[in-house]
Motif scaffolding. Structure first.
Motif, PDB file in Angstrom:
ATOM      1  N   ARG A  87      -6.424   2.324   0.323  1.00 44.50           N
ATOM      2  CA  ARG A  87      -7.447   1.192   0.550  1.00 44.50           C
ATOM      3  C   ARG A  87      -6.671  -0.212  -0.178  1.00 44.50           C
ATOM      4  O   ARG A  87      -7.543  -1.237  -0.340  1.00 44.50           O
ATOM      5  CB  ARG A  87      -8.780   1.239  -0.548  1.00 44.50           C
ATOM      6  CG  ARG A  87      -9.324   2.722  -0.048  1.00 44.50           C
ATOM      7  CD  ARG A  87      -9.902   2.635   1.320  1.00 44.50           C
ATOM      8  NE  ARG A  87     -10.484   3.987   1.786  1.00 44.50           N
ATOM      9  CZ  ARG A  87     -10.890   4.436   2.952  1.00 44.50           C
ATOM     10  NH1 ARG A  87     -10.478   3.506   3.943  1.00 44.50           N
ATOM     11  NH2 ARG A  87     -11.377   5.356   3.072  1.00 44.50           N
ATOM     12  N   GLY A  88      -5.744  -0.452  -0.164  1.00 41.88           N
ATOM     13  CA  GLY A  88      -4.840  -1.538  -0.426  1.00 41.88           C
ATOM     14  C   GLY A  88      -4.807  -2.078  -1.928  1.00 41.88           C
ATOM     15  O   GLY A  88      -4.983  -3.282  -2.095  1.00 41.88           O
ATOM     16  N   GLU A  89      -5.001  -0.970  -2.658  1.00 36.67           N
ATOM     17  CA  GLU A  89      -5.066  -1.351  -4.144  1.00 36.67           C
ATOM     18  C   GLU A  89      -3.823  -1.939  -4.721  1.00 36.67           C
ATOM     19  O   GLU A  89      -2.818  -1.756  -4.181  1.00 36.67           O
ATOM     20  CB  GLU A  89      -5.479  -0.179  -5.163  1.00 36.67           C
ATOM     21  CG  GLU A  89      -6.807   0.249  -4.832  1.00 36.67           C
ATOM     22  CD  GLU A  89      -6.956   1.586  -3.611  1.00 36.67           C
ATOM     23  OE1 GLU A  89      -7.732   2.299  -3.902  1.00 36.67           O
ATOM     24  OE2 GLU A  89      -6.091   1.361  -2.860  1.00 36.67           O
ATOM     25  N   HIS A  90      -4.036  -2.537  -5.787  1.00 33.87           N
ATOM     26  CA  HIS A  90      -2.697  -3.308  -6.432  1.00 33.87           C
ATOM     27  C   HIS A  90      -1.983  -2.333  -6.892  1.00 33.87           C
ATOM     28  O   HIS A  90      -2.271  -1.212  -7.338  1.00 33.87           O
ATOM     29  CB  HIS A  90      -3.413  -3.960  -7.671  1.00 33.87           C
ATOM     30  CG  HIS A  90      -2.110  -4.717  -8.626  1.00 33.87           C
ATOM     31  ND1 HIS A  90      -1.830  -5.941  -8.207  1.00 33.87           N
ATOM     32  CD2 HIS A  90      -1.271  -4.270  -9.346  1.00 33.87           C
ATOM     33  CE1 HIS A  90      -0.704  -6.228  -9.088  1.00 33.87           C
ATOM     34  NE2 HIS A  90      -0.500  -5.276  -9.976  1.00 33.87           N
ATOM     35  N   ILE A  91      -0.492  -2.693  -6.778  1.00 30.81           N
ATOM     36  CA  ILE A  91       0.606  -1.691  -7.091  1.00 30.81           C
ATOM     37  C   ILE A  91       1.500  -2.475  -8.116  1.00 30.81           C
ATOM     38  O   ILE A  91       2.082  -3.497  -8.137  1.00 30.81           O
ATOM     39  CB  ILE A  91       1.307  -1.174  -5.810  1.00 30.81           C
ATOM     40  CG1 ILE A  91       0.411  -0.143  -4.860  1.00 30.81           C
ATOM     41  CG2 ILE A  91       2.789  -0.214  -6.499  1.00 30.81           C
ATOM     42  CD1 ILE A  91       1.307   0.250  -3.692  1.00 30.81           C
ATOM     43  N   ALA A  92       1.715  -1.629  -9.322  1.00 30.96           N
ATOM     44  CA  ALA A  92       2.603  -2.118 -10.338  1.00 30.96           C
ATOM     45  C   ALA A  92       4.017  -1.498 -10.133  1.00 30.96           C
ATOM     46  O   ALA A  92       3.968  -0.109  -9.976  1.00 30.96           O
ATOM     47  CB  ALA A  92       1.924  -1.953 -11.924  1.00 30.96           C
ATOM     48  N   PRO A 100      -1.447  -6.244  -2.541  1.00 32.31           N
ATOM     49  CA  PRO A 100      -0.843  -6.858  -3.722  1.00 32.31           C
ATOM     50  C   PRO A 100      -0.071  -6.202  -4.734  1.00 32.31           C
ATOM     51  O   PRO A 100      -0.144  -4.870  -4.797  1.00 32.31           O
ATOM     52  CB  PRO A 100      -2.370  -7.518  -4.385  1.00 32.31           C
ATOM     53  CG  PRO A 100      -3.269  -6.248  -3.902  1.00 32.31           C
ATOM     54  CD  PRO A 100      -2.770  -5.822  -2.299  1.00 32.31           C
ATOM     55  N   PHE A 101       0.722  -6.762  -5.465  1.00 31.09           N
ATOM     56  CA  PHE A 101       1.643  -5.832  -6.488  1.00 31.09           C
ATOM     57  C   PHE A 101       1.865  -6.771  -7.607  1.00 31.09           C
ATOM     58  O   PHE A 101       1.955  -8.088  -7.368  1.00 31.09           O
ATOM     59  CB  PHE A 101       2.924  -5.532  -5.532  1.00 31.09           C
ATOM     60  CG  PHE A 101       3.802  -6.501  -4.868  1.00 31.09           C
ATOM     61  CD1 PHE A 101       4.725  -7.022  -5.832  1.00 31.09           C
ATOM     62  CD2 PHE A 101       3.488  -6.983  -3.870  1.00 31.09           C
ATOM     63  CE1 PHE A 101       5.618  -7.951  -5.545  1.00 31.09           C
ATOM     64  CE2 PHE A 101       4.260  -7.837  -3.182  1.00 31.09           C
ATOM     65  CZ  PHE A 101       5.304  -8.471  -4.010  1.00 31.09           C
ATOM     66  N   SER A 102       2.508  -6.186  -8.734  1.00 33.68           N
ATOM     67  CA  SER A 102       3.339  -6.769  -9.716  1.00 33.68           C
ATOM     68  C   SER A 102       4.585  -6.265  -9.920  1.00 33.68           C
ATOM     69  O   SER A 102       4.785  -4.968  -9.789  1.00 33.68           O
ATOM     70  CB  SER A 102       2.152  -6.945 -10.762  1.00 33.68           C
ATOM     71  OG  SER A 102       1.992  -5.804 -11.210  1.00 33.68           O
ATOM     72  N   THR A 155      -0.303 -12.399   0.109  1.00 35.29           N
ATOM     73  CA  THR A 155      -1.304 -11.246  -0.681  1.00 35.29           C
ATOM     74  C   THR A 155      -0.994 -11.804  -2.248  1.00 35.29           C
ATOM     75  O   THR A 155      -0.051 -12.816  -2.424  1.00 35.29           O
ATOM     76  CB  THR A 155      -0.743 -10.012  -0.633  1.00 35.29           C
ATOM     77  OG1 THR A 155      -1.538  -9.412  -1.503  1.00 35.29           O
ATOM     78  CG2 THR A 155       0.815  -9.710  -1.194  1.00 35.29           C
ATOM     79  N   ASP A 156      -1.497 -11.423  -3.077  1.00 36.10           N
ATOM     80  CA  ASP A 156      -1.548 -11.792  -4.221  1.00 36.10           C
ATOM     81  C   ASP A 156      -0.441 -10.995  -5.200  1.00 36.10           C
ATOM     82  O   ASP A 156      -0.396  -9.606  -5.117  1.00 36.10           O
ATOM     83  CB  ASP A 156      -2.591 -11.822  -5.488  1.00 36.10           C
ATOM     84  CG  ASP A 156      -3.917 -12.452  -4.885  1.00 36.10           C
ATOM     85  OD1 ASP A 156      -3.615 -13.657  -4.475  1.00 36.10           O
ATOM     86  OD2 ASP A 156      -5.087 -12.232  -4.990  1.00 36.10           O
ATOM     87  N   ILE A 157       0.422 -11.803  -5.801  1.00 36.95           N
ATOM     88  CA  ILE A 157       1.611 -11.135  -6.489  1.00 36.95           C
ATOM     89  C   ILE A 157       1.622 -11.507  -7.967  1.00 36.95           C
ATOM     90  O   ILE A 157       1.276 -12.500  -8.318  1.00 36.95           O
ATOM     91  CB  ILE A 157       2.961 -11.157  -5.714  1.00 36.95           C
ATOM     92  CG1 ILE A 157       3.615 -12.477  -6.018  1.00 36.95           C
ATOM     93  CG2 ILE A 157       2.915 -10.847  -4.383  1.00 36.95           C
ATOM     94  CD1 ILE A 157       5.262 -12.563  -5.362  1.00 36.95           C
ATOM     95  N   ARG A 184      -2.038 -14.793  -9.436  1.00 40.69           N
ATOM     96  CA  ARG A 184      -2.283 -15.760  -8.393  1.00 40.69           C
ATOM     97  C   ARG A 184      -1.132 -15.903  -7.358  1.00 40.69           C
ATOM     98  O   ARG A 184      -0.324 -15.650  -7.431  1.00 40.69           O
ATOM     99  CB  ARG A 184      -1.997 -17.019  -9.348  1.00 40.69           C
ATOM    100  CG  ARG A 184      -2.299 -18.510  -8.873  1.00 40.69           C
ATOM    101  CD  ARG A 184      -2.083 -19.758  -9.836  1.00 40.69           C
ATOM    102  NE  ARG A 184      -3.063 -20.945  -9.291  1.00 40.69           N
ATOM    103  CZ  ARG A 184      -3.207 -21.919 -10.111  1.00 40.69           C
ATOM    104  NH1 ARG A 184      -2.653 -21.866 -11.200  1.00 40.69           N
ATOM    105  NH2 ARG A 184      -3.676 -22.672  -9.551  1.00 40.69           N
ATOM    106  N   ARG A 185      -1.740 -16.346  -6.377  1.00 38.81           N
ATOM    107  CA  ARG A 185      -0.924 -16.406  -5.034  1.00 38.81           C
ATOM    108  C   ARG A 185       0.026 -17.580  -5.183  1.00 38.81           C
ATOM    109  O   ARG A 185      -0.412 -18.739  -5.673  1.00 38.81           O
ATOM    110  CB  ARG A 185      -2.103 -16.584  -3.936  1.00 38.81           C
ATOM    111  CG  ARG A 185      -1.058 -16.744  -2.554  1.00 38.81           C
ATOM    112  CD  ARG A 185      -2.070 -16.519  -1.381  1.00 38.81           C
ATOM    113  NE  ARG A 185      -2.879 -15.361  -1.405  1.00 38.81           N
ATOM    114  CZ  ARG A 185      -3.916 -15.152  -0.424  1.00 38.81           C
ATOM    115  NH1 ARG A 185      -4.072 -16.008   0.365  1.00 38.81           N
ATOM    116  NH2 ARG A 185      -4.266 -14.037  -0.478  1.00 38.81           N
TER     117      ARG A 185
END
Length: 343
Positions: free
Chosen positions: A111-116, A147-149, A171-173, A317-318
């Motif tokens: 579902r396109g969730e954030h990946i760390a 999105p990822f970090s 996307t947001d990183i 933040r983008r």
């Protein structure tokens, strides 16, 4: 070695087709790389974890950064490898990580969730210079606008500046660099395989100069060795001067696997502190809450004094498009960046 137990979940994630290599060059001397093909690369974080994210990608296991306090050391015991020198020198490389990630991101359940990334072992450790897994991983995340970090101590992240910019356009990183202290003597013994703290702050400086907001995870704050008021002040001041958008302290914690290795290191380098540590960590892996609150308060007060603040949980933040070139200036610093808290 129990390759059937290489997975982050109870089910095995790797096959038994393993190629082990040793490379006789100065930067890799004494290190063995075990090249494996993962069966899964997007891993769910256990529900009991304190982490503020649900999914991770870890292209490596084991880490040549050799930080004596690394909480991920315990994972090497699942492979019948020791959590000390084995963790530092026996590196598992998931050579199919980029292709596997691209496939998993297209799955119907995703579902396109954030990946760390970088929250278990560093994805920009020295092995990345040889295997170059991160460009393919970043490209897959960019192409799916996922999105990822990233949390890292590695300067190699600068190699992938353009990919980070491209991903940030869709996307947001969040990027966070780990710098717990500035003391070079402490660094040489407790984080012997990492770039020096000032070089990591150069990474922060370069990322922000290229319009990529970057925060600092001030981790770990090491009791009795890196927690004096003047040490905290010097570190926060340097973080601010590097242009970080946030600074978030994290006090040393000693989980099984890391605890034994760290205490052995402490007994060798600082034997006068062993009893104090035994008392401080008598109740478990974490320092007493009063101590954690004191360090957090001190760092936050210093951050306010120097014009930066703590990262806000769950926030990223983008990255804006690059500014137009200005005469006499190679790049502009992004204004008021904020940063995802990774740990």
């Amino acid at each position: 070695m129990r390759w059937e137990n290489l997975g982050e979940s109870p089910s095995a994630l790797f096959g038994t087709d393993v190629v082990s290599r040793t490379i006789d060059t100065p930067e890799f001397r004494g290190i063995t790389f075990h090249e494996v093909r993962a069966r899964s690369i997007v891993n769910r974080v256990p529900g009991a974890s304190r982490m503020p994210f649900e999914w991770t990608v870890n292209p490596y296991r084991g880490c040549s950064h050799a930080c004596v306090y690394c909480f991920a050391r315990k994972t090497h015991s699942y492979l019948d490898l020791d959590t000390g020198l084995g963790f530092d020198s026996q590196i598992v490389v998931k050579v199919n990580a980029p292709d596997l990630l691209r496939r998993e991101l297209t799955g119907r359940r995703w579902r396109g969730e954030h990946i760390a990334m970088g929250t278990n072992v560093d994805c920009y450790q020295r092995a990345e210079g040889r295997y170059r897994l991160m460009p393919g991983i970043l490209a897959a995340l960019r192409d799916h606008a996922n999105p990822f970090s990233i949390l890292t101590k590695g300067t190699l992240i600068l190699r992938d500046l353009e990919l980070l910019r491209q991903a940030a356009a869709v996307t947001d990183i969040g990027i966070s660099v780990s710098v717990g202290f500035l003391d070079r003597e402490l660094w040489r013994t407790v984080e012997p395989g990492t770039p020096a703290p000032d070089r990591r702050l150069d990474v922060v400086r370069t990322l922000t100069a290229h319009g990529i907001p970057c925060g600092v995870l001030m981790a770990p704050v090491i009791p009795f060795l890196g927690d004096a008021p003047e040490q905290l002040r010097a570190t926060v001041r340097a973080v601010a001067e590097a242009g970080a958008g946030s600074v978030t302290p994290l006090v040393l914690h000693l989980r099984p696997g890391a605890r034994e290795w760290f205490m052995a290191w402490l007994g060798h380098h600082h034997p006068q502190l062993v009893r104090r540590y035994e008392a401080m960590y008598a109740d478990g892996a974490y320092a007493p809450k009063w101590y954690q609150r004191r360090i957090t308060r001190q760092v936050h007060e210093l951050a306010t004094e120097y014009g930066i603040g703590p990262a806000r949980p769950g926030e990223a933040r983008r990255i804006p498009p690059p500014p137009a070139p200005t005469a006499g200036r190679a790049a502009e610093t992004a204004a008021e960046p904020t940063q995802l808290t990774l740990l």
